[in-house]
Motif scaffolding. Structure first.
Motif, PDB file in Angstrom:
ATOM      1  N   ILE A  86       0.896  -0.855   0.362  1.00 48.32           N
ATOM      2  CA  ILE A  86      -0.287  -0.086   0.218  1.00 48.32           C
ATOM      3  C   ILE A  86       0.784   1.491   0.194  1.00 48.32           C
ATOM      4  CG2 ILE A  86      -1.358   1.253   1.622  1.00 48.32           C
ATOM      5  CD1 ILE A  86      -2.889  -0.621   0.025  1.00 48.32           C
ATOM      6  N   THR A  87       2.376   1.183   0.331  1.00 49.45           N
ATOM      7  CA  THR A  87       2.527   2.301   1.163  1.00 49.45           C
ATOM      8  C   THR A  87       3.478   2.704  -0.999  1.00 49.45           C
ATOM      9  OG1 THR A  87       3.569   1.973   2.690  1.00 49.45           O
ATOM     10  CG2 THR A  87       4.888   2.847   1.699  1.00 49.45           C
ATOM     11  N   VAL A  88       3.964   1.490  -1.568  1.00 52.92           N
ATOM     12  CA  VAL A  88       4.666   1.664  -2.935  1.00 52.92           C
ATOM     13  C   VAL A  88       2.977   2.481  -3.354  1.00 52.92           C
ATOM     14  CG1 VAL A  88       4.837   0.359  -4.568  1.00 52.92           C
ATOM     15  CG2 VAL A  88       5.854  -0.346  -2.908  1.00 52.92           C
ATOM     16  N   LEU A  89       2.006   1.880  -3.429  1.00 56.62           N
ATOM     17  CA  LEU A  89       0.339   2.910  -4.400  1.00 56.62           C
ATOM     18  C   LEU A  89       0.787   4.112  -3.745  1.00 56.62           C
ATOM     19  CD1 LEU A  89      -1.862  -0.560  -4.189  1.00 56.62           C
ATOM     20  CD2 LEU A  89      -0.234   0.655  -5.999  1.00 56.62           C
ATOM     21  N   ILE A  90       0.589   4.391  -2.419  1.00 60.11           N
ATOM     22  CA  ILE A  90       0.483   5.753  -2.036  1.00 60.11           C
ATOM     23  C   ILE A  90       1.565   6.261  -2.593  1.00 60.11           C
ATOM     24  CG2 ILE A  90       1.388   7.077   0.003  1.00 60.11           C
ATOM     25  CD1 ILE A  90      -0.806   5.260   1.481  1.00 60.11           C
ATOM     26  N   LEU A  91       2.534   6.106  -2.825  1.00 57.89           N
ATOM     27  CA  LEU A  91       3.415   7.117  -3.244  1.00 57.89           C
ATOM     28  C   LEU A  91       3.911   7.484  -4.697  1.00 57.89           C
ATOM     29  CD1 LEU A  91       7.251   4.768  -1.642  1.00 57.89           C
ATOM     30  CD2 LEU A  91       6.189   6.984  -1.145  1.00 57.89           C
ATOM     31  N   LEU A  92       3.494   6.251  -5.451  1.00 58.09           N
ATOM     32  CA  LEU A  92       2.743   6.060  -7.112  1.00 58.09           C
ATOM     33  C   LEU A  92       1.521   7.797  -7.140  1.00 58.09           C
ATOM     34  CD1 LEU A  92       3.002   2.572  -8.421  1.00 58.09           C
ATOM     35  CD2 LEU A  92       4.267   4.807  -8.766  1.00 58.09           C
ATOM     36  N   ALA A  93       0.912   7.174  -6.135  1.00 56.63           N
ATOM     37  CA  ALA A  93      -0.561   8.251  -6.239  1.00 56.63           C
ATOM     38  C   ALA A  93       0.840   9.853  -6.818  1.00 56.63           C
ATOM     39  CB  ALA A  93      -1.578   8.229  -5.422  1.00 56.63           C
ATOM     40  N   VAL A  94       1.221   9.739  -4.319  1.00 59.78           N
ATOM     41  CA  VAL A  94       1.340  11.031  -4.425  1.00 59.78           C
ATOM     42  C   VAL A  94       2.288  11.775  -5.819  1.00 59.78           C
ATOM     43  CG1 VAL A  94       3.506  12.284  -3.561  1.00 59.78           C
ATOM     44  CG2 VAL A  94       1.930  11.018  -1.639  1.00 59.78           C
ATOM     45  N   GLY A  95       3.033  11.073  -6.229  1.00 56.24           N
ATOM     46  CA  GLY A  95       3.555  11.484  -7.463  1.00 56.24           C
ATOM     47  C   GLY A  95       2.555  11.782  -8.879  1.00 56.24           C
ATOM     48  N   MET A  96       1.550  11.905  -8.969  1.00 53.32           N
ATOM     49  CA  MET A  96       0.740  11.675  -9.559  1.00 53.32           C
ATOM     50  C   MET A  96       0.094  13.042  -9.705  1.00 53.32           C
ATOM     51  SD  MET A  96      -1.864   8.341 -10.602  1.00 53.32           S
ATOM     52  CE  MET A  96      -3.457   9.132 -11.304  1.00 53.32           C
ATOM     53  N   LEU A  97      -0.225  13.041  -7.926  1.00 54.55           N
ATOM     54  CA  LEU A  97      -0.742  14.269  -7.162  1.00 54.55           C
ATOM     55  C   LEU A  97       0.753  15.394  -7.888  1.00 54.55           C
ATOM     56  CD1 LEU A  97      -2.926  14.879  -5.623  1.00 54.55           C
ATOM     57  CD2 LEU A  97      -0.959  15.228  -3.316  1.00 54.55           C
ATOM     58  N   TYR A 317       2.281  10.332 -15.314  1.00 52.34           N
ATOM     59  CA  TYR A 317       3.555   9.493 -14.960  1.00 52.34           C
ATOM     60  C   TYR A 317       4.913  10.000 -15.336  1.00 52.34           C
ATOM     61  CZ  TYR A 317       4.420   8.923 -20.212  1.00 52.34           C
ATOM     62  OH  TYR A 317       4.412   9.135 -21.569  1.00 52.34           O
ATOM     63  N   GLY A 318       4.936  10.888 -16.215  1.00 50.03           N
ATOM     64  CA  GLY A 318       6.989  11.360 -16.054  1.00 50.03           C
ATOM     65  C   GLY A 318       6.910  12.731 -15.864  1.00 50.03           C
ATOM     66  N   ALA A 319       8.206  12.663 -16.946  1.00 46.86           N
ATOM     67  CA  ALA A 319       8.366  14.221 -16.238  1.00 46.86           C
ATOM     68  C   ALA A 319       8.362  15.319 -17.032  1.00 46.86           C
ATOM     69  CB  ALA A 319      10.116  14.733 -16.743  1.00 46.86           C
ATOM     70  N   THR A 320       7.914  16.741 -16.544  1.00 47.65           N
ATOM     71  CA  THR A 320       7.707  18.263 -16.799  1.00 47.65           C
ATOM     72  C   THR A 320       8.042  19.089 -16.997  1.00 47.65           C
ATOM     73  OG1 THR A 320       5.680  18.327 -15.758  1.00 47.65           O
ATOM     74  CG2 THR A 320       4.949  16.945 -16.439  1.00 47.65           C
ATOM     75  N   ALA A 321       8.258  19.708 -17.567  1.00 42.85           N
ATOM     76  CA  ALA A 321       9.177  20.808 -18.411  1.00 42.85           C
ATOM     77  C   ALA A 321       8.630  22.276 -18.402  1.00 42.85           C
ATOM     78  CB  ALA A 321      10.371  20.410 -18.470  1.00 42.85           C
ATOM     79  N   VAL A 322       8.140  23.180 -17.994  1.00 40.47           N
ATOM     80  CA  VAL A 322       7.655  23.843 -18.335  1.00 40.47           C
ATOM     81  C   VAL A 322       8.180  25.858 -18.340  1.00 40.47           C
ATOM     82  CG1 VAL A 322       5.650  26.143 -17.852  1.00 40.47           C
ATOM     83  CG2 VAL A 322       4.863  23.460 -17.565  1.00 40.47           C
ATOM     84  N   GLU A 323       7.987  26.525 -19.643  1.00 35.92           N
ATOM     85  CA  GLU A 323       9.134  27.489 -19.597  1.00 35.92           C
ATOM     86  C   GLU A 323       8.047  28.305 -19.440  1.00 35.92           C
ATOM     87  OE1 GLU A 323      11.780  29.961 -20.215  1.00 35.92           O
ATOM     88  OE2 GLU A 323      12.146  27.591 -20.226  1.00 35.92           O
ATOM     89  N   ALA A 339       7.089   8.600 -11.818  1.00 41.25           N
ATOM     90  CA  ALA A 339       8.311   7.820 -12.579  1.00 41.25           C
ATOM     91  C   ALA A 339       8.988   8.348 -11.722  1.00 41.25           C
ATOM     92  CB  ALA A 339       8.818   8.694 -14.222  1.00 41.25           C
ATOM     93  N   GLY A 340       9.083   9.972 -11.110  1.00 41.36           N
ATOM     94  CA  GLY A 340      10.021  10.591 -10.325  1.00 41.36           C
ATOM     95  C   GLY A 340       9.921   9.595  -8.884  1.00 41.36           C
ATOM     96  N   MET A 341       9.333   8.940  -8.464  1.00 41.69           N
ATOM     97  CA  MET A 341       9.366   7.974  -7.294  1.00 41.69           C
ATOM     98  C   MET A 341       9.539   6.952  -7.269  1.00 41.69           C
ATOM     99  SD  MET A 341       7.694  10.781  -5.936  1.00 41.69           S
ATOM    100  CE  MET A 341       7.548  10.190  -4.087  1.00 41.69           C
TER     101      MET A 341
END
Length: 487
Positions: A86-97, A317-323, A339-341
């Motif tokens: 569940i901790t792993v799923l929470i970490l992935l959800a934190v990445g999405m958030l 799911y991935g890295a984003t960059a905004v100029e 992916a950052g998690m």
């Protein structure tokens, strides 16, 4: 060796305490080398290798010299890793958030208005109190830091506040609220494991937690007088102009935090809250920031709808960059998504395997027996409990394991010496819960470091509440304030 018929297994002698410390010494030595060689990148692979090497040393000693079968290690690892699913799923959800709250404009809006409302001199105190209130209501330091904590760190950059101080204030407040909240999983775990009523446990914690938090606010209040740069006005102008030019800054984006707070108030499980909040932020991104989703997609061949869909998927799911036109602001609004998690999850799995090996080999038990044998007084008992909580945070890499093992190890000792179980439950929280975030390879330390983008070693000296809590519990034990003992 004697045959244990009740369990059907052979009871083997526990390793000598000095032998049991060898894997720890190896691990600490390797981590020192890794930090020297890799610096801030030490958690991107080097620390994981060090944990696996420590694991190998533990297994080698146990199998060769104490005849511990490999099957024992396998079973303990499967049990331990299964417990953190569940901790792993929470970490992935934190990445999405984290990704969706940034791209949707929620965090930029909070930063935009926050830099104009908060004063640099009072920022540290305000950040600490805000995070304490949010964490108290949500019962989760992780959710607090991943949402309002990220926004406050962004505001600190604009105000010229040192990020280590800002992270320390955010973490201090979040863990105070986590400890004192009846919704907190660690608070519930500590009280239930020791057989103490939840609210009795919370009231008893106030005797140590409140003074520690007051001292923390005083420290941040004094330190805040020297925060903020000379060009703070220019910083604020750059941040507000850059954000306003790139994002559609509107208070409508704050509907998501409000709805998230409603879900928390209704005691919806943390994983569900994080996931639903990320989905709501995705909808807000489609409505208010479609141009940013198109930029993130970066594919001119796609239709408009296709670009939005791809941009939103990448945000999750991935890295984003905004100029934005400003390098420091670009770095602030960049996100890593799920992916950052992955480095965090990688480190947690390695740490869990090391902790499982130390438990299966009997080395943890051997070391704690020595600690318990030193208990000669009230202060010695509390000090032994607190040091065991910290020790288990370092060796097992997880605060939940640390709380459960510490409570189980000392429960009979407290009972035999006539002390109330609420003293044990409080000491577990004052040590195991709050120090977990100070260990780089602990689930808490690695997670908060990743979410805030500040290395654990960097923010550690400024997490005053987390440092003062175990010291306060020792002071109260030395005085004997409200500590009763049966004759």
């Amino acid at each position: 060796m004697t045959d244990d018929k009740t369990k059907g297994t052979l009871q083997r002698p526990a390793p000598h305490p000095l032998i049991a410390t060898i894997p720890l010494v190896v691990l600490i030595g390797l981590l020192a080398v890794v930090i020297t060689l890799f610096g801030s990148d030490s958690l991107s692979g080097g620390s994981q290798v060090a944990l696996l090497m420590g694991l190998a040393v533990c297994v080698f000693i146990s199998m060769v010299f104490y005849r511990v079968p490999w099957k024992a290690f396998e079973q303990q690892m499967m049990k331990t890793i299964g417990g953190i699913s569940i901790t792993v799923l929470i970490l992935l959800a934190v990445g999405m958030l984290a990704g969706s709250w940034m791209v949707s404009g929620i965090v930029p809006t909070l930063i935009y208005y926050g830099v104009q409302l908060l004063s640099p001199q009072f920022f540290l105190v305000c950040a600490c109190v805000i995070c304490a209130l949010v964490s108290l209501l949500s019962g989760s330091s992780w959710t607090t830091i991943a949402t309002i904590g990220v926004a406050l760190l962004g505001i600190s950059h604009a105000l010229g506040i040192n990020e280590a101080w800002a992270a320390g204030a955010i973490i201090s407040g979040a863990y105070f609220g986590d400890k004192m909240s009846p919704l907190s999983d660690t608070t519930i775990l500590a009280s239930s494991t020791t057989g103490v009523d939840l609210f009795t446990h919370i009231r008893y914690m106030m005797l140590t937690t409140t003074p520690a938090f007051v001292l923390t606010l005083i420290i941040f209040g004094v330190a805040g007088m020297g925060q903020g740069g000379d060009d703070i006005a220019q910083h604020i102008v750059r941040y507000t102009e850059g954000l306003d030019a790139k994002f559609n800054i509107t208070l409508w984006t704050l509907v998501v935090p409000v709805l998230t707070a409603v879900l928390i108030a209704r005691r919806v499980p943390s994983l569900i809250v994080l996931f639903l909040s990320a989905l709501m932020a995705g909808v807000v991104a489609l409505i208010f920031q479609p141009h940013i989703l198109t930029e993130i997609a970066g594919d001119a061949s796609l239709s408009q709808v296709g670009a939005w869909a791809k941009g939103l998927a990448v945000t999750y799911y991935g890295a984003t960059a905004v100029e934005t036109g400003y390098a420091e602001l670009n770095e602030l609004v960049a996100t890593g998504g799920m992916a950052g998690m992955l480095n965090t999850i990688w480190l947690i799995i390695c740490a869990m395997c090391f902790g499982a090996a130390m438990v299966a080999s009997g080395m943890i038990e051997s070391i704690t027996r020595v600690v318990i044998s030193w208990v000669r007084s009230r202060l010695g008992l509390v000090a032994s409990t607190a040091s065991t909580g910290l020790f288990l945070n370092i060796t097992t890499g997880d605060q939940f394991i640390s709380i459960v093992l510490t409570a189980n190890m000392f429960q009979n000792v407290y009972e035999k010496q006539g002390y109330e179980p609420r003293l044990l439950s409080r000491t577990c929280e004052d040590s195991a819960t709050v120090t977990s975030v100070l260990v780089p390879w602990n689930t808490c330390g690695m997670t908060q470091s990743t979410v805030l983008g500040v290395p654990t070693i960097t923010y550690l000296p400024y997490c005053f509440f987390n440092i003062l809590s175990p010291l306060m519990t020792l002071l109260v034990a030395a005085i004997g304030w409200k500590i009763r003992r049966k004759e």
